[in-house]
Design an enzyme around this catalytic site. Structure first.
Site, PDB file in Angstrom:
ATOM      1  N   ARG A  36       0.827  -1.210   0.000  1.00  0.00           N
ATOM      2  CA  ARG A  36       0.000   0.000   0.000  1.00  0.00           C
ATOM      3  C   ARG A  36       0.859   1.257   0.000  1.00  0.00           C
ATOM      4  O   ARG A  36       0.496   2.267  -0.602  1.00  0.00           O
ATOM      5  CB  ARG A  36      -0.943   0.015   1.210  1.00  0.00           C
ATOM      6  CG  ARG A  36      -2.204  -0.805   0.994  1.00  0.00           C
ATOM      7  CD  ARG A  36      -3.192  -0.611   2.117  1.00  0.00           C
ATOM      8  NE  ARG A  36      -4.477  -1.214   1.781  1.00  0.00           N
ATOM      9  CZ  ARG A  36      -5.516  -1.264   2.606  1.00  0.00           C
ATOM     10  NH1 ARG A  36      -5.424  -0.730   3.819  1.00  0.00           N
ATOM     11  NH2 ARG A  36      -6.648  -1.817   2.229  1.00  0.00           N
ATOM     12  N   LYS A 198     -19.495 -14.633   2.631  1.00  0.00           N
ATOM     13  CA  LYS A 198     -20.862 -14.175   2.826  1.00  0.00           C
ATOM     14  C   LYS A 198     -21.581 -13.784   1.536  1.00  0.00           C
ATOM     15  O   LYS A 198     -21.056 -13.017   0.743  1.00  0.00           O
ATOM     16  CB  LYS A 198     -20.873 -12.965   3.768  1.00  0.00           C
ATOM     17  CG  LYS A 198     -20.345 -13.259   5.160  1.00  0.00           C
ATOM     18  CD  LYS A 198     -20.364 -11.995   5.999  1.00  0.00           C
ATOM     19  CE  LYS A 198     -19.806 -12.228   7.400  1.00  0.00           C
ATOM     20  NZ  LYS A 198     -19.787 -10.981   8.190  1.00  0.00           N
ATOM     21  N   GLY A 354      -8.835  -6.712  -1.173  1.00  0.00           N
ATOM     22  CA  GLY A 354      -9.087  -7.558  -0.007  1.00  0.00           C
ATOM     23  C   GLY A 354      -8.402  -8.909  -0.073  1.00  0.00           C
ATOM     24  O   GLY A 354      -7.240  -9.030  -0.454  1.00  0.00           O
ATOM     25  N   GLY A 377     -13.157  -3.004   0.522  1.00  0.00           N
ATOM     26  CA  GLY A 377     -14.488  -2.419   0.668  1.00  0.00           C
ATOM     27  C   GLY A 377     -14.795  -1.378  -0.386  1.00  0.00           C
ATOM     28  O   GLY A 377     -15.909  -1.313  -0.910  1.00  0.00           O
TER      29      GLY A 377
END
Length: 396
Positions: A36, A198, A354, A377
């Protein structure tokens, strides 16, 4: 999406506040992954070369609006200097007189790193007075932290109204370009790959992209909700019972729209994560006492074949518990197949940040796909069709 970016003349000799994402993995006093940090180099180099006076602002961890040494950005200054090959000055606040004096003292091309913006409770409330105070010492704001662009914080969007000129950095611009290419008007055939645990995390992305996709491949834990919706035995596998109706409706809508949805035809299963009774079984023969933890070899073959001829690919969510070698093969093989589609066939392939980004790095193919998003996200919300507060102001 194309964004407004800066030229050398826009920033030369100016005092520039640049929002970065230095919220890096940190363990035992060390940064364990500096990707990052390095991702901002293109933007930062342009500012340095143009002779701007630069302040870098970021959050780090979750200090919950209080000063906490465990979350001080001073700890990662050595990693910042190593990544950029430059010396920086650290300032132990992100607003106020200390910041103004430090920036005034800079020579063209020099850099200060400001303290964790989330030490202040006003930051995440996007408090206008705090935004104004943060912006006060600066002539220009450059937003380059895509991974924080879905947050309406002072340092991501609030400062924009209080500086003379604001621009998107190279990283933010690249994210807009590549995610736009696979979510706004993707070249077809378009393959959407969804995984992870999920179903609820992917509802909006399915809703936004169902009418654009040619084929949707569903693996990972979320696949078992769809298999259950088809009436199959899924044993102890993950199942979002509240989303069974959504799964049924999605399968029905896809069929009506002529969109193929492919689910696992076999799975690597075990009685638990740490169990040794690992085996591969057909999706029609799931043992009641075991759980699916990876896609099987026949599913890998099915999914790989579905990628053939694709011109656009978006992948969000791993195919299994790839961190464990026993359950990594499905994600690894699919990562290699996506990389091959890029390298040999020119497909535009985007990895949606992610866990999926971690997986392609683990399997050494991150540099063989078109783009690996720096925001989990944020990339998910972008592909859901949401307007990101830290990106939308720069849209052209």
């Amino acid at each position: 999406m194309k964004l407004k970016t800066f030229t050398a003349s826009d920033v030369s000799g100016k005092k520039v506040l640049m929002r970065v994402d230095f919220n890096v993995p940190f363990k035992n006093g060390k940064v364990t992954d500096d990707s990052r940090i390095r991702a901002h180099w293109s933007t930062l180099k342009k500012l340095v070369d143009a002779g701007a006076k630069i302040a870098l602002v970021s959050h780090f961890g979750r200090p919950k609006g209080k000063v906490d040494p465990a979350f001080s950005l001073s700890q990662i200054v050595p990693d910042i200097e190593k990544a950029y090959g430059l010396k920086v000055v650290f300032v132990d606040d992100c607003v106020g007189e200390k910041v103004a004096k430090a920036v005034d003292a800079l020579k063209p091309g020099e850099i200060v790193v400001l303290e964790n913006s989330r030490y202040h409770p006003e930051e995440q409330k996007c408090d206008p007075d705090f935004s104004k105070a943060m912006a006060a010492p600066f002539d220009v704001f450059v937003m380059d932290a895509f991974s924080a662009s879905h947050r309406a914080d002072c340092s991501t969007s609030g400062v924009i109204q209080f500086v003379k000129n604001s621009f998107a950095g190279d990283l933010l611009g690249r994210e807009g370009e590549m995610l736009g290419a696979v979510s706004e008007n993707p070249a077809k055939p378009y393959v959407l790959i969804l995984g992870g645990a999920k179903v609820s995390d992917k509802i909006a992305i399915v809703g936004n992209l169902l009418d654009k996709a040619t084929t949707i491949l569903i693996g990972g834990g979320m696949a078992y909700t769809f298999l259950k919706a088809q009436g199959k035995e899924i044993g102890k596998s993950l199942c979002d019972t509240e989303r069974l109706d959504f799964a049924k409706d999605t399968l029905k809508k896809a069929e009506e729209m002529g969109v193929k949805i492919l689910l696992p035809v076999d799975s690597v299963v075990a009685s638990g994560m740490d169990a040794t009774d690992v085996e591969t079984v057909s999706s029609d023969a799931m043992p009641a006492d075991k759980m699916g933890l990876d896609i099987g070899s026949k599913t890998v073959e099915l999914f790989t074949k579905a990628l053939e001829g694709a011109k656009s690919v978006l992948w969000n969510g791993p195919m299994g518990v790839f961190e464990d070698e026993k359950f990594a093969e499905g994600t690894k093989k699919l990562a290699e197949a996506v990389a091959e589609m890029t390298q040999k066939h020119g497909a535009v392939t985007v990895i949606g940040g992610g866990d999926t980004a971690s997986a392609v790095r683990q399997f050494k193919v991150a540099d063989k796909v078109s783009h690996v998003s720096t925001g989990g996200g944020a990339s998910l919300e972008y592909c859901e069709g949401k307007k990101l507060p830290g990106m939308e102001p720069f849209r052209i």
